[in-house]
Write a protein that holds these residues in place. Sequence first.
Motif, PDB file in Angstrom:
ATOM      1  N   ILE A  22     -56.912  21.899 -13.001  1.00  0.00           N
ATOM      2  CA  ILE A  22     -56.205  22.078 -14.270  1.00  0.00           C
ATOM      3  C   ILE A  22     -54.870  22.784 -14.060  1.00  0.00           C
ATOM      4  O   ILE A  22     -54.147  23.016 -15.026  1.00  0.00           O
ATOM      5  N   CYS A  23     -54.530  23.076 -12.786  1.00  0.00           N
ATOM      6  CA  CYS A  23     -53.258  23.721 -12.487  1.00  0.00           C
ATOM      7  C   CYS A  23     -52.697  23.192 -11.170  1.00  0.00           C
ATOM      8  O   CYS A  23     -53.448  22.854 -10.253  1.00  0.00           O
ATOM      9  N   ILE A  24     -51.383  23.119 -11.095  1.00  0.00           N
ATOM     10  CA  ILE A  24     -50.701  22.831  -9.840  1.00  0.00           C
ATOM     11  C   ILE A  24     -50.736  24.106  -9.004  1.00  0.00           C
ATOM     12  O   ILE A  24     -50.406  25.188  -9.504  1.00  0.00           O
ATOM     13  N   PRO A  25     -51.142  24.048  -7.739  1.00  0.00           N
ATOM     14  CA  PRO A  25     -51.236  25.277  -6.940  1.00  0.00           C
ATOM     15  C   PRO A  25     -49.884  25.928  -6.694  1.00  0.00           C
ATOM     16  O   PRO A  25     -48.857  25.257  -6.636  1.00  0.00           O
ATOM     17  N   ASP A  26     -49.904  27.256  -6.562  1.00  0.00           N
ATOM     18  CA  ASP A  26     -48.676  28.007  -6.284  1.00  0.00           C
ATOM     19  C   ASP A  26     -48.083  27.623  -4.936  1.00  0.00           C
ATOM     20  O   ASP A  26     -46.872  27.490  -4.779  1.00  0.00           O
ATOM     21  N   THR A  27     -48.955  27.485  -3.937  1.00  0.00           N
ATOM     22  CA  THR A  27     -48.511  27.165  -2.581  1.00  0.00           C
ATOM     23  C   THR A  27     -48.968  25.759  -2.225  1.00  0.00           C
ATOM     24  O   THR A  27     -49.984  25.281  -2.735  1.00  0.00           O
ATOM     25  N   PRO A  28     -48.236  25.060  -1.353  1.00  0.00           N
ATOM     26  CA  PRO A  28     -48.612  23.690  -0.976  1.00  0.00           C
ATOM     27  C   PRO A  28     -50.001  23.633  -0.349  1.00  0.00           C
ATOM     28  O   PRO A  28     -50.400  24.523   0.398  1.00  0.00           O
ATOM     29  N   GLU A  29     -50.723  22.602  -0.670  1.00  0.00           N
ATOM     30  CA  GLU A  29     -52.026  22.370  -0.065  1.00  0.00           C
ATOM     31  C   GLU A  29     -52.321  20.878  -0.128  1.00  0.00           C
ATOM     32  O   GLU A  29     -51.693  20.141  -0.871  1.00  0.00           O
ATOM     33  N   GLY A  30     -53.259  20.437   0.688  1.00  0.00           N
ATOM     34  CA  GLY A  30     -53.597  19.028   0.725  1.00  0.00           C
ATOM     35  C   GLY A  30     -54.186  18.547  -0.590  1.00  0.00           C
ATOM     36  O   GLY A  30     -54.793  19.308  -1.342  1.00  0.00           O
ATOM     37  N   GLY A  31     -53.975  17.287  -0.878  1.00  0.00           N
ATOM     38  CA  GLY A  31     -54.579  16.687  -2.062  1.00  0.00           C
ATOM     39  C   GLY A  31     -53.623  16.446  -3.204  1.00  0.00           C
ATOM     40  O   GLY A  31     -53.983  15.792  -4.183  1.00  0.00           O
ATOM     41  N   PHE A  32     -52.387  16.971  -3.112  1.00  0.00           N
ATOM     42  CA  PHE A  32     -51.357  16.708  -4.109  1.00  0.00           C
ATOM     43  C   PHE A  32     -50.130  16.126  -3.413  1.00  0.00           C
ATOM     44  O   PHE A  32     -49.728  16.589  -2.349  1.00  0.00           O
ATOM     45  N   TRP A  33     -49.519  15.118  -4.043  1.00  0.00           N
ATOM     46  CA  TRP A  33     -48.239  14.565  -3.593  1.00  0.00           C
ATOM     47  C   TRP A  33     -47.382  14.437  -4.841  1.00  0.00           C
ATOM     48  O   TRP A  33     -47.579  13.524  -5.661  1.00  0.00           O
ATOM     49  N   ILE A  34     -46.449  15.351  -5.017  1.00  0.00           N
ATOM     50  CA  ILE A  34     -45.698  15.423  -6.265  1.00  0.00           C
ATOM     51  C   ILE A  34     -44.229  15.719  -6.005  1.00  0.00           C
ATOM     52  O   ILE A  34     -43.849  16.166  -4.922  1.00  0.00           O
ATOM     53  N   ILE A  35     -43.408  15.440  -7.022  1.00  0.00           N
ATOM     54  CA  ILE A  35     -42.074  16.023  -7.077  1.00  0.00           C
ATOM     55  C   ILE A  35     -42.062  16.907  -8.308  1.00  0.00           C
ATOM     56  O   ILE A  35     -42.758  16.634  -9.292  1.00  0.00           O
ATOM     57  N   GLN A  36     -41.285  17.996  -8.253  1.00  0.00           N
ATOM     58  CA  GLN A  36     -41.269  18.926  -9.367  1.00  0.00           C
ATOM     59  C   GLN A  36     -39.880  19.517  -9.553  1.00  0.00           C
ATOM     60  O   GLN A  36     -39.098  19.620  -8.604  1.00  0.00           O
ATOM     61  N   LEU A  37     -39.597  19.867 -10.784  1.00  0.00           N
ATOM     62  CA  LEU A  37     -38.346  20.533 -11.121  1.00  0.00           C
ATOM     63  C   LEU A  37     -38.675  21.958 -11.526  1.00  0.00           C
ATOM     64  O   LEU A  37     -39.531  22.188 -12.385  1.00  0.00           O
ATOM     65  N   CYS A  38     -37.987  22.914 -10.906  1.00  0.00           N
ATOM     66  CA  CYS A  38     -38.236  24.324 -11.191  1.00  0.00           C
ATOM     67  C   CYS A  38     -36.984  24.969 -11.767  1.00  0.00           C
ATOM     68  O   CYS A  38     -35.891  24.818 -11.206  1.00  0.00           O
ATOM     69  N   LYS A  39     -37.140  25.667 -12.885  1.00  0.00           N
ATOM     70  CA  LYS A  39     -36.074  26.433 -13.519  1.00  0.00           C
ATOM     71  C   LYS A  39     -34.822  25.584 -13.798  1.00  0.00           C
ATOM     72  O   LYS A  39     -33.694  26.073 -13.757  1.00  0.00           O
ATOM     73  N   GLY A  40     -35.044  24.314 -14.037  1.00  0.00           N
ATOM     74  CA  GLY A  40     -33.955  23.454 -14.467  1.00  0.00           C
ATOM     75  C   GLY A  40     -32.998  22.990 -13.400  1.00  0.00           C
ATOM     76  O   GLY A  40     -32.073  22.225 -13.680  1.00  0.00           O
ATOM     77  N   LYS A  41     -33.196  23.400 -12.139  1.00  0.00           N
ATOM     78  CA  LYS A  41     -32.208  23.035 -11.128  1.00  0.00           C
ATOM     79  C   LYS A  41     -32.778  22.724  -9.750  1.00  0.00           C
ATOM     80  O   LYS A  41     -32.171  21.986  -8.980  1.00  0.00           O
ATOM     81  N   SER A  42     -33.934  23.266  -9.410  1.00  0.00           N
ATOM     82  CA  SER A  42     -34.478  23.089  -8.060  1.00  0.00           C
ATOM     83  C   SER A  42     -35.465  21.928  -8.041  1.00  0.00           C
ATOM     84  O   SER A  42     -36.604  22.055  -8.502  1.00  0.00           O
ATOM     85  N   LEU A  43     -35.030  20.782  -7.515  1.00  0.00           N
ATOM     86  CA  LEU A  43     -35.883  19.598  -7.398  1.00  0.00           C
ATOM     87  C   LEU A  43     -36.556  19.619  -6.038  1.00  0.00           C
ATOM     88  O   LEU A  43     -35.886  19.722  -5.007  1.00  0.00           O
ATOM     89  N   GLU A  44     -37.888  19.534  -6.020  1.00  0.00           N
ATOM     90  CA  GLU A  44     -38.652  19.683  -4.784  1.00  0.00           C
ATOM     91  C   GLU A  44     -39.684  18.573  -4.634  1.00  0.00           C
ATOM     92  O   GLU A  44     -40.210  18.054  -5.619  1.00  0.00           O
ATOM     93  N   ALA A  45     -39.969  18.227  -3.376  1.00  0.00           N
ATOM     94  CA  ALA A  45     -41.088  17.350  -3.030  1.00  0.00           C
ATOM     95  C   ALA A  45     -42.174  18.228  -2.426  1.00  0.00           C
ATOM     96  O   ALA A  45     -41.908  19.022  -1.526  1.00  0.00           O
ATOM     97  N   VAL A  46     -43.398  18.091  -2.928  1.00  0.00           N
ATOM     98  CA  VAL A  46     -44.477  18.985  -2.515  1.00  0.00           C
ATOM     99  C   VAL A  46     -45.687  18.171  -2.074  1.00  0.00           C
ATOM    100  O   VAL A  46     -46.173  17.301  -2.801  1.00  0.00           O
TER     101      VAL A  46
END
Length: 282
Positions: A187-211
């Motif tokens: 029910i939550c995206i983990p704080d730190t990277p871990e196996g089992g998720f492949w996502i892109i995310q936008l943080c604070k309106g400017k930091s685009l990341e692949a996780v």
Amino acid sequence: MDPWQITAIVFICAFVVSILLHFFLLCRKLRINQESKPLINSSERQPLIESSDDTENHTDTDYLSVKCSYLKEDDKCTNTKCLKIKQESIKIVNEVEEKGIVLDSVWESYLENEADIILPKAQHLEISESADSLHVRLPQNIQGQDNWPCITGTALSPERSHYWEVEVGEKSSWAIGVASGSKKESICIPDTPEGGFWIIQLCKGKSLEAVSSKVIKLQKEKPRKVGVYLNRNYLSFYNAENKQRIQRFEIKQYEKLYPVFSPGLHDRGPLIIKKKKSITQS
């Protein structure tokens, strides 16, 4: 390399693609003509060259086999020369895409694989539905949480390709991608990277990341609409407005995957998931 050189390379690549596609179609036409003739002994026909022994380009061929509407997986080559032309065409199409260009015919092939995203009811997120979309947003009483709440949809069949679009607009935080079966109840995206998720995310309106198992900072334009394309064990994200690829993951496991969505924590703007168009019969 200056912009004129880049433009020249792109046009050359596009020209080579068109030539190779022409040869492929010619080869296919000849094959069809040959198959229309009576066979003396069917056991003498040359087998399909699709075995896993051809490991050099097998994986990339799997990923790229639907990149062009002229190169669909059901268009099998029974001729070594024909198969080589097909593989070279696919490679060139991918090289063009790596430079930020998706051919119209390739994009159309993605849209043909539109996924039917179904989301369960959730207490930790607000899920609403309209005629053409699903909306996922934060509830009003979300304050005090640290992790981004998320929701997973129903399983995506590993037997076919899937494409879906999510409008993120001007939201300051969001996450989109897929989760493995072991994470489908999260029910939550983990704080730190871990196996089992492949996502892109936008943080604070400017930091685009692949996780995935690590975080990669993406030097890409912030998209307003994200296209997601899953083809077997490859997952690609696109800016759906300009058709440019944002990120590509190779998922080295063969199990059911689940689309995952998080509206982030920093605003109540919704993620708007485009619903699959219903086919009406005339």
